[in-house]
Design an enzyme around this catalytic site. Structure first.
Site, short mmCIF file in Angstrom:
data_model
loop_
_atom_site.label_atom_id
_atom_site.label_comp_id
_atom_site.label_asym_id
_atom_site.label_seq_id
_atom_site.Cartn_x
_atom_site.Cartn_y
_atom_site.Cartn_z
CD GLU A 1 40.89 36.11 34.33
OE1 GLU A 1 41.70 35.22 34.64
OE2 GLU A 1 40.15 36.65 35.16
CD GLU B 1 36.13 35.44 35.36
OE1 GLU B 1 36.80 35.22 36.40
OE2 GLU B 1 36.41 34.94 34.27
O1 AHR Z 1 36.16 32.44 38.24
C1 AHR Z 1 37.31 31.69 38.48
C2 AHR Z 1 38.43 32.00 37.51
O2 AHR Z 1 38.89 33.30 37.76
C3 AHR Z 1 38.08 32.04 36.04
O3 AHR Z 1 38.16 30.80 35.43
C4 AHR Z 1 39.13 32.95 35.46
O4 AHR Z 1 38.68 33.62 34.32
C5 AHR Z 1 39.49 33.86 36.62
O5 AHR Z 1 40.85 33.94 36.80
#
Ligand code: AHR
Length: 501
Positions: A173, A292
């Site tokens: 990210e 994610e």
């Molecule tokens: O999954 C929780 C968080 O969400 C992770 O650490 C991050 O990559 C995202 O913002």
């Protein structure tokens, strides 16, 4: 009762079902690692400190790959802290989650755990506070076969065989201002390209994932992908996408239709990647790693990071998911499967305790959250090829997405086993819908089983005291010749399995 219909044709293949679609994610965050997968003092821990009750649930969930060690955590992580004799490992401040990282669990523990579960590790390198050299060092430590210093160091730590990690995320990210070492798209695109080029000098066959956007709502969404791909197209294989959904301001109707956003997200990124490919006269397609995704109530107190103390393994992001959340997770899996031509990997974030399908109590039980069920059923039964499924569905209005199709579905067909599965969701919170499937292209079919989630008790949740409040129940299905009819109550998700008669 409203009606929807669709046709099933085994010749209308989107792509093979990719096992990597059913990945998950273990981050050093809250209790995902400590008292999640690893708790040496637990009565059910094995001799390596891994919880066997959790491991059993991980296998039942059917996850294929696990991304590690973060997440936001990785952008401040020194991997060297987590290898070697445990008693000499330093305790560090984890700035991402305002926690104390003891480093008792590190790369070799993760690899041993992943191997024991039969899952493929997907590693992330720190491109926040660190750079090319540290990424190369970690790669050499993990994968080198010869007698180089870092391969020998790994051996001296007890890991004789290389870990042979194929999939690597180039940071995490990096578009997000919350990220340690946050960068502009140009800064990151250059660093990703150079890191990838260097890593390929060690192993040209790695699968390398550049950071895409942290969400479709990011102000840089689109431009970020265009710039990063423009700079790194030749060096990388995949670009990531991240998306979390929650019911906001009581708007359940929009929440149930969250997969509309995921569909658009994937289509937009694929379009941008194709544009870059064309502009460069490239030959390869950039795939998407949706590494994610989940339902996450990000604004609830559960997600507030500690402010003054630096606790070890605090309770963080421990969302307790409802039957409605499970229906949404099922519908997001439909979107991911439908895009199997483009989405080559995905990770449900995360695996244990942290917005997770599996929950634990320290020293106590482990249990399945409501969202465990659609994931496990889809992972277990989506086999063979993904089939294109165009549903002729009634529509309803949502505040966030306008008019949407109420029923969404995808099917898979395993020609070798002559077995198929249909995954369908009714996203309308107030109308029951009967979905009729014309499977004439398959001949006469017989039902193997049918499962339903949601429809009733939409706010019910599984807890330590009541771990099986939300479980799949038999779906109401009729089969006649090559027609299947499934009753989909409002806000429900169904999975049916069938074979040729
Ligand atoms: O999954 C929780 C968080 O969400 C992770 O650490 C991050 O990559 C995202 O913002």
């Amino acid at each position: 009762m409203l009606r929807a219909s669709m046709t099933l044709d085994p010749a209308a293949v989107v792509a093979p079902v990719r096992r990597r679609t059913f990945g998950s994610f273990v981050e050093h965050l809250g209790r995902c690692v400590y008292t999640g997968i690893y708790e040496p003092d637990h009565p059910k821990a094995d001799d390596q400190g891994f919880r066997t009750d959790v491991a059993e649930l991980v296998r039942e969930l059917g996850v294929s790959t696990i991304r590690y060690p973060g997440g936001n955590f990785v952008s401040g992580y020194r991997w060297e802290d987590g290898v070697g004799p445990v008693e000499s490992r330093p305790r560090r401040l984890d700035l991402a989650w305002h926690s104390l990282e003891t480093n008792e669990f590190g790369t070799n523990e993760f690899m041993a755990w992943a191997r024991a579960q039969g899952v493929e590790p997907m590693m992330a390198v720190n491109l926040g506070t660190r750079g090319i050299q540290e990424a190369l060092d970690l790669l050499e430590y993990c994968n080198a076969r010869g007698s180089s210093a870092l391969a020998n160091l790994r051996r001296s730590h007890g890991a004789v065989e290389p870990h042979a990690v194929t999939m690597w995320c180039l940071g995490n990210e990096m578009d997000g201002p919350w990220q340690l070492g946050h960068k502009t798209a140009t800064e990151y695109g250059r660093l990703a390209a150079e890191t990838a080029r260097a890593m390929r000098m060690i192993d040209p066959d790695l699968v390398l994932v550049a950071c895409g956007s942290s969400g479709s709502g990011m102000p840089t969404f689109g431009e970020w992908e265009r710039t990063v791909l423009d700079l790194a197209y030749n060096e990388i294989d995949m670009i990531s996408a991240h998306a979390y959904y929650e019911e906001k301001d009581g708007d359940r109707t929009s929440f149930l239709a969250s997969a509309v956003d995921m569909d658009r997200f994937i289509d937009t990124v694929a379009g941008i990647a194709d544009g870059v490919k064309e502009a460069k006269g490239g030959t390869k397609d950039i795939a998407i790693s949706f590494d994610e995704w989940n339902v996450w109530y990000i604004t609830r107190p559960e997600s507030e990071v500690p402010k003054s103390e630096w606790p070890r393994a605090p309770r963080l992001l421990e969302d307790v998911h409802s039957a409605t959340d499970a229906v949404v997770v099922g519908s997001l899996l439909i979107s991911l499967l439908r895009h199997s031509d483009r989405v080559h990997a995905a990770s449900l974030a995360q695996l244990v305790n942290v917005i997770a399908p599996i929950m634990t109590e320290p020293g106590g039980d482990a249990w399945r959250q409501a969202t465990f069920h659609p994931f496990a059923l889809t992972s277990r039964h989506a086999r063979g090829d993904v089939l294109r499924a165009t549903v002729d569905s009634p529509r309803h209005e949502t505040a966030r997405f306008g008019g949407v199709a109420s029923v969404d579905a995808v099917a898979t067909w395993d020609a070798e086993a002559a077995e198929g599965a249909l995954f369908a969701v009714n996203r309308d919170p107030s109308e029951s819908i009967e979905l009729t499937v014309d499977a004439s292209a398959l001949g006469r079919i017989a039902l193997l089983d049918g499962n339903l989630l949601g429809g009733v008790d939409l706010d019910s949740r599984n807890t330590a005291a009541e771990p099986d409040r939300v479980v799949p129940r038999p779906a109401e299905v009729r089969v006649g010749g090559s027609r299947v009819t499934i009753a989909l109550p409002p806000a429900s998700w169904a999975m049916i399995r069938f074979t040729r008669e």
